[in-house]
Design an enzyme around this catalytic site. Structure first.
Site, PDB file in Angstrom:
ATOM      1  N   GLY A  10     -12.304 -23.525   1.671  1.00 49.61           N
ATOM      2  CA  GLY A  10     -12.248 -22.119   2.078  1.00 49.61           C
ATOM      3  C   GLY A  10     -12.260 -21.210   0.867  1.00 49.61           C
ATOM      4  N   ILE A  12      -9.816 -19.085  -0.454  1.00 46.38           N
ATOM      5  CA  ILE A  12      -8.676 -19.232  -1.368  1.00 46.38           C
ATOM      6  C   ILE A  12      -8.581 -20.686  -1.849  1.00 46.38           C
ATOM      7  CG2 ILE A  12      -6.168 -18.966  -1.640  1.00 46.38           C
ATOM      8  CD1 ILE A  12      -6.261 -16.809   0.561  1.00 46.38           C
ATOM      9  N   ASP A  31     -11.138 -30.685   4.711  1.00 46.42           N
ATOM     10  CA  ASP A  31     -11.606 -29.406   5.260  1.00 46.42           C
ATOM     11  C   ASP A  31     -12.642 -29.704   6.337  1.00 46.42           C
ATOM     12  OD1 ASP A  31     -11.842 -26.264   3.753  1.00 46.42           O
ATOM     13  OD2 ASP A  31     -13.018 -26.785   5.526  1.00 46.42           O
ATOM     14  N   GLY A  36     -14.529 -22.462   6.141  1.00 47.33           N
ATOM     15  CA  GLY A  36     -14.905 -22.774   4.759  1.00 47.33           C
ATOM     16  C   GLY A  36     -16.343 -23.255   4.730  1.00 47.33           C
ATOM     17  N   TYR A 149      -1.770 -14.977  16.086  1.00 48.85           N
ATOM     18  CA  TYR A 149      -1.875 -15.477  14.711  1.00 48.85           C
ATOM     19  C   TYR A 149      -0.524 -15.370  14.005  1.00 48.85           C
ATOM     20  CZ  TYR A 149      -3.617 -15.740   9.882  1.00 48.85           C
ATOM     21  OH  TYR A 149      -3.831 -16.081   8.569  1.00 48.85           O
ATOM     22  N   LYS A 153       1.751 -18.559  12.887  1.00 49.89           N
ATOM     23  CA  LYS A 153       2.106 -18.739  11.471  1.00 49.89           C
ATOM     24  C   LYS A 153       3.626 -18.699  11.294  1.00 49.89           C
ATOM     25  CE  LYS A 153      -1.438 -19.036   8.677  1.00 49.89           C
ATOM     26  NZ  LYS A 153      -1.614 -20.223   7.826  1.00 49.89           N
TER      27      LYS A 153
END
Ligand code: UDP
Length: 327
Positions: A10, A12, A31, A36, A149, A153
């Site tokens: 991705g 980051i 991944d 990504g 989201y 998280k």
């Protein structure tokens, strides 16, 4: 060390992989190439110092194998981007909660240090600025999909900290604020790549709402530098730590900066939220991190200011445009 980076292809994650390689570590990337892409790791995959496995973090036996081979784990794999979250809520919730549970279970089995990249979204609509790690989180209702989201998280954070409390698994929870830089895709609605591409193409810059909402943008290299230092910091274990930049800008101000720095003659257009995201959308007015904890733990101080960041993204997008790559 052998380091596992989930979500390493991705935006980051790929910057983190480059940094880890430059520090002399070997990197294993897990991944599924959903948000990504392979290009992010172009030139890095050699099957020795950097190996890529294309699969999801929900594959428990594979995750077990990857964690067993590694000395520590950076868990970045996650659905990202407000647009994706609104459009694919099932995928968002299941991948975030299920993936983290699977990776944590394996880390607990082999006692591997685990770093979670959570998000400033968990502060929700909190109005006390700057946001400190122990502040209340103010979520919107479950009828507004955006909050799935933040809640997913936040649950990841609870689970991660629970492993610390009950099993003394070395864990670190980082809350990343708006992170930008080269290689970020605008596909999922992120504002900086969107504005830069619009400016370079001469299209109108699309400011949602009245443009008076504000954000703080951090350069991805400042952010990944903080992540590796936190992983190595024993005092960070069991803690939640904000990572970002505290230079605040309104979205209208951002549009003007992008226009000026790119020399664009694009106009700036305001668009109602409902038109941009559909019915029932909630936005945050201000989002500013307190960086005191990161500073106390690792002496963190973001180096790159907004103009440096924008120049970097403009140069990157300009090169892509000249190379004829499709957006
Ligand atoms: N935004 C905008 N134009 C765009 C994309 C986003 O005005 O083309 C706004 C968005 O509504 C929000 C801010 O810019 O207020 C930051 O959006 P982004 O999706 O980058 O991150 P967020 O902070 O909302 O997670």
């Amino acid at each position: 060390m052998n380091v596992l980076v989930t979500g390493g292809a991705g935006f980051i994650g790929s910057h983190l992989c480059r940094l880890l390689l430059s520090q002399g570590h070997d990197v294993l990337v897990l991944d599924d190439l959903s948000t990504g892409c392979y290009e992010n790791l172009d030139g890095l995959e050699d099957g020795k110092r950097l190996r890529l496995i294309v699969d999801t973090v929900n594959n428990a036996s594979l995750v077990d194998d990857c964690v067993r081979q590694s000395d520590c784990v950076y868990h970045l794999a996650s659905a990202v981007g407000v647009r994706l979250i609104i459009e694919q809520p099932v995928r968002t919730i299941e991948s975030i909660v299920g993936g983290t549970e699977t990776v944590l279970k394996a880390c607990s089995r082999y006692r591997r240090p685990f770093l979670l990249t959570s998000t400033s979204e968990v502060y929700g609509k909190g109005s006390k600025v700057p946001f400190c790690e122990d502040d209340d989180c103010v979520m919107g209702p479950s009828s507004k999909r955006r909050w799935s989201y933040a809640c997913a998280k936040a649950l990841d954070e609870f689970l991660t900290l629970a492993y610390w409390v009950e099993m003394r698994l070395p864990v670190i929870v980082t809350r990343l604020f708006n992170t930008v830089g080269p290689r970020q895709t605008g596909q999922y609605g992120m504002v900086v790549p969107n504005f830069v591409r619009q400016a370079l193409r001469g299209d109108p810059l699309t400011v949602y709402g009245d443009g008076q909402q504000s954000r703080c943008f951090a350069h991805v290299e400042d952010v990944v530098g903080a992540l590796t230092r936190l992983m190595e910091c024993p005092a960070a274990r069991g803690k939640v730590i904000n990572v970002g930049n505290n230079e605040e800008v309104t979205i209208m101000g951002l549009a003007e900066r992008v226009k000026q720095l790119s020399g664009s003659s694009s106009e700036i257009q305001t668009i109602p939220y409902e038109e941009a995201y559909g019915e029932g959308f909630d936005d945050m007015r201000r989002r500013v991190p307190s960086l005191e904890r990161a500073k106390a733990l690792i002496g963190y101080q973001p180096v790159r200011r907004l103009d440096d960041i924008l120049r970097d993204v403009i140069a990157w997008e300009q090169r892509k445009l000249e190379a004829g790559s499709a957006f």
